[in-house]
Design an enzyme around this catalytic site. Structure first.
Site, PDB file in Angstrom:
ATOM      1  N   GLU A  96       0.877  -1.166   0.000  1.00 44.41           N
ATOM      2  CA  GLU A  96       0.000   0.000   0.000  1.00 44.41           C
ATOM      3  C   GLU A  96       0.919   1.222   0.000  1.00 44.41           C
ATOM      4  OE1 GLU A  96      -2.723   0.154   3.262  1.00 44.41           O
ATOM      5  OE2 GLU A  96      -3.444   2.134   2.683  1.00 44.41           O
ATOM      6  N   ARG A 135       5.483 -12.835   9.628  1.00 48.53           N
ATOM      7  CA  ARG A 135       6.152 -11.594   9.268  1.00 48.53           C
ATOM      8  C   ARG A 135       7.487 -11.497   9.980  1.00 48.53           C
ATOM      9  NH1 ARG A 135       2.431  -7.950   9.306  1.00 48.53           N
ATOM     10  NH2 ARG A 135       3.629  -6.074   9.561  1.00 48.53           N
ATOM     11  N   LYS A 165       4.604   0.705   9.491  1.00 46.95           N
ATOM     12  CA  LYS A 165       4.709   1.959   8.749  1.00 46.95           C
ATOM     13  C   LYS A 165       4.156   3.122   9.557  1.00 46.95           C
ATOM     14  CE  LYS A 165       3.048   0.180   4.834  1.00 46.95           C
ATOM     15  NZ  LYS A 165       2.578   0.021   3.448  1.00 46.95           N
TER      16      LYS A 165
END
Ligand code: ATP
Ligand code: MG
Length: 561
Positions: free
Chosen positions: A36, A262, A272
């Site tokens: 994104e 992850r 982020k």
């Protein structure tokens, strides 16, 4: 089966693909990396990039780079550009397969209409709060929205009104009609479209309704013919909706979602949102601050793409979340730089060394090998003279036990130069050492052992004082002092664990040739660490050196030695 790795060491995703190829389910594969564009990529994304692009290479398939830009309010072109640059820099190529989720808005909208026509979606007017209340929880089933059984025609008309901007933000959403009693809360009629009267960086003001991530993502994968849609573990509970949507719409392609753990790293944050806060609150100089775990920060610090890929390979792919020691990344960086980077001498905390028996005014050009690990790197000349600079801690007036460097009466090798023997020191009135004094042995030129077979235990680096270049060095350390930033107590602010010493700006005396170092060029300062000329703040003749990593792991526990 691919021949690149033996079967026993193949991770579970490779094994799934092996089976799909063997059974004929797929002749070749298509994966994707779908960031994104609401921030810069970090080392966690690098893990996903190496995995997705790596599988495509291994199985001779393709990997798409797709901007997952369904949210109009948070995304910026700056991020899109940086993402492309970072993926390329990591060494991967999407070829012609560059896509943007926003290119599919019309198609996704048409599919939403199909769902309405099938009686599988409806417009709902509950507020967010009411919706939460109606949803129920893990023990109680949800109850139906008052609009749930409205007819198809009316739903189509209302969705058209939403689309035309005739309804206010928050006054209506489109929901999938699935099962309000499902044990999976995400299957209790999830919202698939909402009204957002916002400009999108790609589609401008064309749309007043935007698809929700959970609706958009499976469709993007299906439209592109993705075979294996790899995501992180937290999406496991989204998979039933992913499958429901593709089954209900009967899309020609039915990608399979596969979840993996992850990457979490010690001494840093990886989300982020937090990275953005560090930037906005000016706790770092920007997304590419060399202390950031971003790809651009690592690049600016001097880390090579090879070492990041190697690191990602080393940590492997599993289904269990864990915390990876950043020392593993540092090890991969050192390992690569050791083989590839030329060496030079630099003194960070200088003290003068005077060679009493070396003629005043004489200068010799001594030959220094650029990289003992790489003969092709050749050699260079280094000026040598009577007054040198050495590291302050390479001298001890009263030596500690097993101190093999300079101390009165002890002989050491000056790298690439001569053996010198310390004769004493000069002090000021207050007793501070002004300079260290020594004599040299001309028979040891080049640092060779002399004919009498005499040996020394210590080798130190040096710079000729009158030839020394003077440069700024930035000594970076870990951004946080806390090992596990996911282990915070409730309400504890992660910022309180920022390491106040993560950046020390200092000056160094360097070989004169280093003044010509081009931005982005890496060098090992012998015995000191790996450095890289900063790409932003260096000017011609005045490089600024970022410390990429120290030579040894100074954080390693002493007990393990
Ligand atoms: P963040 O949690 O840092 O905000 P994100 O998941 O929201 O990241 P996206 O841009 O949606 O960021 O991520 C793009 C891809 O990168 C996704 O497929 C995601 O699963 C993957 N990814 C993100 N963070 C990690 C990580 N720490 N380790 C491995 N893969 C990751
Ligand atoms: Mg995300």
């Amino acid at each position: 089966m691919s021949e690149t790795t033996p079967e026993a060491s193949r991770h579970f995703i490779q094994q799934i693909i092996d089976d799909d190829i063997a059974s004929g389910k797929h002749a070749s594969i298509a994966t994707r990396f779908p960031p994104e564009p609401n921030g810069y990529l970090h080392i966690g994304h690098a893990k996903s990039i190496c995995l997705n692009f790596g599988l495509a290479l291994e199985f001779k398939g393709r990997c798409h780079l797709r901007m997952d830009d369904t949210n109009p309010t948070k995304e910026e072109v700056e991020y899109v550009d940086s993402i492309q640059e970072d993926v390329k820099w990591l060494g991967f190529d999407w070829g012609t397969h560059y896509y943007q989720a926003s290119d599919y808005f019309a198609r996704m909208h048409a599919d939403a209409i199909r769902l309405i026509e099938m009686g599988k979606a409806y417009v709902c007017h509950l507020t967010l709060e009411q919706m939460r209340e109606y949803r129920g929880d893990l023990v109680n089933p949800g109850k139906p929205s008052p609009s749930r059984d409205r007819g198809v025609e009316e739903n189509l008309a209302l969705f058209a009104q939403m689309t035309k901007g005739e309804l206010d933000e928050g006054s209506a959403v489109l929901r999938a009609k699935i099962d309000m009693a499902s044990p999976n809360l995400l299957m209790r009629d999830p919202v698939i479209y909402r009204i957002r009267k916002a400009s999108h960086h790609n589609t401008g003001d064309t749309w007043c309704v935007y698809p929700m991530y959970d609706y958009a993502h499976p469709l993007e994968d299906a439209y592109e013919g993705i075979t294996h849609s790899i995501c992180t573990l937290e999406f496991e509970i989204h998979r039933p909706f992913y499958d429901w949507l593709l089954r209900t719409l009967d899309t020609p392609a039915k990608p399979r979602q596969i979840e993996f753990a992850r990457l979490n790293l010690t001494y840093t944050v990886m989300s982020k949102r937090r990275l953005l806060e560090l930037v906005q609150e000016k706790r770092v100089s920007g997304w590419d601050d060399p202390r950031m775990p971003t790809v651009s920060g690592l690049r600016r610090r001097g880390v090579t793409p090879t070492s990041i890929r190697k690191f990602c390979e080393t940590i492997g792919v599993t289904k269990h979340n864990s915390l990876t020691d950043v020392a593993l990344l540092e090890h991969a960086i050192r390992d690569d730089l050791n083989k590839t980077v030329p060496r030079a001498m630099a003194v960070l905390d200088p003290i003068r060394l005077v060679i009493e028996n070396y003629p005043e005014g004489q200068v010799e050009e001594l030959e220094a090998i650029n990289n003992p690990e790489d003969p092709a790197a050749g050699s260079r000349k280094v000026p040598f003279s009577r007054n040198l600079l050495i590291e302050r801690d390479d001298f001890m007036e009263v030596p500690a036990k097993k101190y093999f460097r300079l101390t009165p009466g002890q002989e050491v090798r000056l790298r690439w130069a001569y053996f010198v023997k310390c004769t004493g020191v000069t002090k000021d009135a207050a007793g501070n050492i002004l300079e260290v004094r020594c004599t040299y042995d001309p028979a040891t030129r080049g640092g060779e052992n002399p004919p009498d077979g005499r040996k020394v235990k210590g080798t130190i680096h040096w710079i000729s004082e009158s030839h020394a270049g003077d440069v700024e060095v930035r000594l970076y350390d870990r951004l946080f002092s806390l090992e596990d930033l996911n282990s915070l107590a409730d309400g504890e602010d992660w910022r309180t664990h920022l390491n106040p010493n993560s950046l020390k700006v200092a000056r160094a005396k360097v070989e004169p040739s280093l003044l010509q170092t081009k931005p982005g060029t890496r060098v090992q300062f012998e015995r000191v660490g790996y450095f890289c000329a900063d790409t932003k703040d260096s000017t011609p003749g005045k490089p600024v050196f970022n410390r990429t990593v120290t030579l040894k792991d100074s954080w390693a526990k002493v007990a393990t030695k």
